[in-house]
Design a protein around this motif. Structure first.
Motif: not given
Length: 127
Positions: A27-34, A122-123
């Motif tokens: 993917p171009a971007y992968e974000f996850k908000a807490t 990966f993180r």
């Protein structure tokens, strides 16, 4: 056009894992908000953001039997132990991003005779 590579140090000096084929489904971007949201009885929303994590996921669809899958196995033994590594999206360019392996297990699944497949997550390391 150059392939990606990973450089990691298992304690014996830097090791380069050179990709033999391009990763797929990147993917171009992968974000996850807490984030913690609270909706008041009036309908007003309050949000408290802790952080936004950045991930890199991809699929290695065709990894060849022999030295290719063995190199991945060596890297995965290092990464599953929590080691940090540098990922170069293009090995011909000097820019890289540091990651940890987000996954806690790994299987090089059978794809066809002499070929294996697997997915990775990966993180991004925040310094």
């Amino acid at each position: 056009m150059a392939y990606p590579q990973i450089i990691y140090d298992p304690g014996t000096g830097p090791v380069t894992l050179s990709f033999q084929r391009y990763p797929r489904k990147v993917p171009a971007y992968e974000f996850k908000a807490t984030r913690h949201d609270n909706i008041a009885s009036s309908g007003v929303r309050e949000s408290v953001l802790e952080r936004i994590d950045t991930f890199l996921t991809f699929e290695m669809e065709w990894v060849t039997i022999g030295s290719d899958v063995q190199a991945w196995s060596n890297f995965m033994l290092f990464a599953l132990g929590g080691g940090q590594f540098a990922y170069y999206a293009d090995a011909s360019v000097g820019s890289f991003t540091n990651y940890w392996l987000e996954d806690t297990d790994w299987t090089a699944d059978y794809k066809s005779a002499g070929q294996y497949t697997f997915k990775l997550k990966f993180r991004q390391v925040v310094a």
